[in-house]
Motif scaffolding. Structure first.
Motif, short mmCIF file in Angstrom:
data_model
loop_
_atom_site.label_atom_id
_atom_site.label_comp_id
_atom_site.label_asym_id
_atom_site.label_seq_id
_atom_site.Cartn_x
_atom_site.Cartn_y
_atom_site.Cartn_z
N GLN A 106 0.90 -1.29 -0.07
CA GLN A 106 -0.04 -0.05 0.06
C GLN A 106 0.72 1.17 -0.04
O GLN A 106 0.60 2.12 -0.60
CB GLN A 106 -0.98 -0.09 1.28
CG GLN A 106 -1.99 -1.16 1.30
CD GLN A 106 -2.91 -0.88 0.06
OE1 GLN A 106 -3.46 0.44 -0.39
NE2 GLN A 106 -3.32 -1.94 -0.88
N ILE A 107 1.92 1.23 0.76
CA ILE A 107 2.90 2.49 0.87
C ILE A 107 3.39 2.70 -0.43
O ILE A 107 3.80 3.80 -1.06
CB ILE A 107 3.82 2.18 1.86
CG1 ILE A 107 3.25 2.23 3.19
CG2 ILE A 107 4.89 3.39 1.79
CD1 ILE A 107 4.01 1.76 4.30
N ASP A 108 3.97 1.37 -1.17
CA ASP A 108 4.52 1.44 -2.55
C ASP A 108 3.53 2.12 -3.55
O ASP A 108 4.03 3.01 -4.49
CB ASP A 108 4.94 0.22 -2.90
CG ASP A 108 5.85 0.20 -4.17
OD1 ASP A 108 5.59 1.02 -5.20
OD2 ASP A 108 6.76 -0.75 -4.22
N PHE A 109 2.21 1.64 -3.39
CA PHE A 109 1.29 2.39 -4.45
C PHE A 109 1.03 3.66 -3.96
O PHE A 109 0.92 4.51 -5.08
CB PHE A 109 -0.17 1.56 -4.32
CG PHE A 109 -1.14 1.96 -4.97
CD1 PHE A 109 -1.14 1.57 -6.51
CD2 PHE A 109 -2.25 2.44 -4.30
CE1 PHE A 109 -2.21 2.11 -7.18
CE2 PHE A 109 -3.38 3.01 -5.12
CZ PHE A 109 -3.29 2.70 -6.43
N VAL A 110 0.92 4.23 -2.91
CA VAL A 110 0.43 5.52 -2.57
C VAL A 110 1.69 6.44 -2.79
O VAL A 110 1.37 7.42 -3.25
CB VAL A 110 -0.01 5.58 -1.15
CG1 VAL A 110 -0.17 7.06 -0.60
CG2 VAL A 110 -1.39 4.86 -0.88
N SER A 111 2.79 5.92 -2.79
CA SER A 111 3.96 7.07 -2.87
C SER A 111 4.44 6.74 -4.50
O SER A 111 5.54 7.50 -4.71
CB SER A 111 5.01 6.44 -1.86
OG SER A 111 5.68 5.25 -2.10
N ASN A 112 3.64 6.08 -5.00
CA ASN A 112 4.16 5.83 -6.67
C ASN A 112 5.47 5.36 -6.97
O ASN A 112 6.36 5.65 -7.82
CB ASN A 112 4.07 7.27 -7.35
CG ASN A 112 2.46 7.75 -7.55
OD1 ASN A 112 1.59 6.88 -7.82
ND2 ASN A 112 2.25 8.88 -7.35
N GLY A 113 5.76 4.40 -5.82
CA GLY A 113 7.04 3.74 -6.03
C GLY A 113 8.15 4.25 -5.36
O GLY A 113 9.22 3.81 -5.23
N GLU A 114 7.88 5.64 -4.80
CA GLU A 114 9.20 6.45 -4.19
C GLU A 114 9.54 5.72 -2.86
O GLU A 114 10.94 5.74 -2.86
CB GLU A 114 8.62 7.64 -3.83
CG GLU A 114 9.52 8.64 -3.20
CD GLU A 114 9.26 10.13 -2.94
OE1 GLU A 114 9.74 10.84 -2.12
OE2 GLU A 114 8.09 10.45 -3.53
N VAL A 115 8.68 5.18 -2.16
CA VAL A 115 9.15 4.29 -1.14
C VAL A 115 8.95 2.96 -1.62
O VAL A 115 7.72 2.27 -1.28
CB VAL A 115 8.55 4.48 0.24
CG1 VAL A 115 8.84 3.96 1.52
CG2 VAL A 115 8.48 6.23 0.68
N ASN A 116 9.99 2.13 -1.68
CA ASN A 116 10.06 0.83 -2.30
C ASN A 116 9.38 -0.19 -1.07
O ASN A 116 9.84 -0.05 -0.10
CB ASN A 116 11.32 0.48 -2.89
CG ASN A 116 11.11 -1.01 -3.57
OD1 ASN A 116 11.15 -1.93 -2.71
ND2 ASN A 116 10.93 -0.87 -4.82
N LYS A 117 8.47 -1.30 -1.53
CA LYS A 117 8.09 -2.10 -0.51
C LYS A 117 9.18 -2.80 0.05
O LYS A 117 8.96 -2.98 1.38
CB LYS A 117 6.97 -2.87 -1.23
CG LYS A 117 7.39 -3.83 -2.38
CD LYS A 117 6.17 -4.64 -2.97
CE LYS A 117 6.69 -5.47 -3.92
NZ LYS A 117 5.61 -6.28 -4.60
N HIS A 166 4.15 12.97 6.64
CA HIS A 166 3.60 11.65 6.38
C HIS A 166 4.10 10.50 6.90
O HIS A 166 3.53 9.30 6.72
CB HIS A 166 3.17 11.83 4.80
CG HIS A 166 4.85 11.92 4.10
ND1 HIS A 166 5.27 13.06 3.80
CD2 HIS A 166 5.59 10.85 3.38
CE1 HIS A 166 6.64 12.68 3.20
NE2 HIS A 166 6.55 11.58 2.99
N PHE A 167 5.46 10.47 7.25
CA PHE A 167 5.86 9.14 7.74
C PHE A 167 5.42 8.95 9.24
O PHE A 167 5.68 7.83 9.53
CB PHE A 167 7.46 9.46 7.71
CG PHE A 167 8.17 8.94 6.57
CD1 PHE A 167 8.66 7.46 6.57
CD2 PHE A 167 8.54 9.48 5.43
CE1 PHE A 167 9.21 6.92 5.51
CE2 PHE A 167 9.18 9.00 4.45
CZ PHE A 167 9.48 7.66 4.51
N VAL A 168 4.86 9.84 9.92
CA VAL A 168 4.83 9.62 11.40
C VAL A 168 3.40 8.65 11.29
O VAL A 168 3.67 7.56 12.10
CB VAL A 168 4.15 10.73 11.94
CG1 VAL A 168 3.53 10.63 13.50
CG2 VAL A 168 5.23 11.72 12.08
#
Length: 230
Positions: A106-117, A166-168
């Motif tokens: 979900q994080i990978d999807f929301v961040s458009n791959g910026e934060v890799n799963k 957004h990281f909190v």
């Protein structure tokens, strides 16, 4: 056979109320809901079957394995060896945790791959592994759980002022997903095994608290990841 019946009852009690509620909402809110309801029911049956098999595996495999490892390692090696194994076991179990993988995707999807799963999974697993080591050290040294938890959460709230906003919430969710059906049984069984050998008068209380510490580790680890991304 009795265990299988008990597990089947647990699965039905857990899944059936939610399934009935969802079906009622679909019938009330959607036009022509029959195909959707049928698809949902098939999914519920498959999920129930899979959950039952998973719980059987936990009871006959994961729980005994955790207790055996926790009780045998202190007798066969040094405390340092036990702490190293606790770290690697915590890391491995967390990587296998389904909840962690769902969050990472979900994080990978929301961040458009910026934060890799893969990065999220690695940091969360590292957090659990390191804090599993701290939890074992607490049992050996007899450190009060309240001191560690207060110190850890003070560190969490201090770190939260240095990470991107957004990281909190992502960090706290990372702690939550480690309390899933794979990680928790293993950690608790490991704690029971360790305290059966190393625990003193407080062995009962020492058997608990590992999950609390293990869930703080990913929060701190993901916040540190946020500092890197900042």
């Amino acid at each position: 056979m009795d265990e299988i019946k008990d597990i089947a009852r647990e699965v039905i009690q857990a899944v059936l109320p939610i399934a009935v509620l969802v079906v009622i909402l679909q019938l009330l809110l959607f036009e022509n809901p029959v195909p959707m309801v049928a698809q949902f029911i098939v999914g519920v049956v498959l999920v129930s079957f899979g959950l039952g098999l998973f719980l059987i595996g936990v009871k006959i495999g994961v729980l005994p394995l955790g207790e055996i490892i926790g009780s045998e390692l202190p007798q066969r090696g040094s405390i340092w060896l036990l702490m190293i194994f606790a770290m690697f076991l915590g890391f491995a179990v967390t990587v296998a945790e389904p909840d962690v993988r769902v969050l990472a995707q979900q994080i990978d999807f929301v961040s458009n791959g910026e934060v890799n799963k893969s990065i999220i999974i690695t940091f969360v697993a590292m957090g659990v592994g390191v804090f599993m080591t701290i939890a074992v050290a607490r049992i050996v040294l007899g450190i009060p759980m309240s001191f560690l938890l207060i110190g850890c959460y003070v560190a969490v709230f201090i770190l939260s002022s240095f990470v991107p906003e957004h990281f909190v919430p992502v960090s706290f969710d990372s702690g939550g997903v480690t309390t899933g059906p794979m990680t928790v049984p293993f950690i608790m069984a490991l704690g029971v095994g360790i305290t059966s050998v190393l625990g003193g008068k407080s062995s009962l209380s020492d058997s608990f608290g590992l999950v609390a510490l293990a869930s703080v580790g990913p929060i701190i680890a993901v916040m540190l990841l946020g500092v890197i991304y900042a």
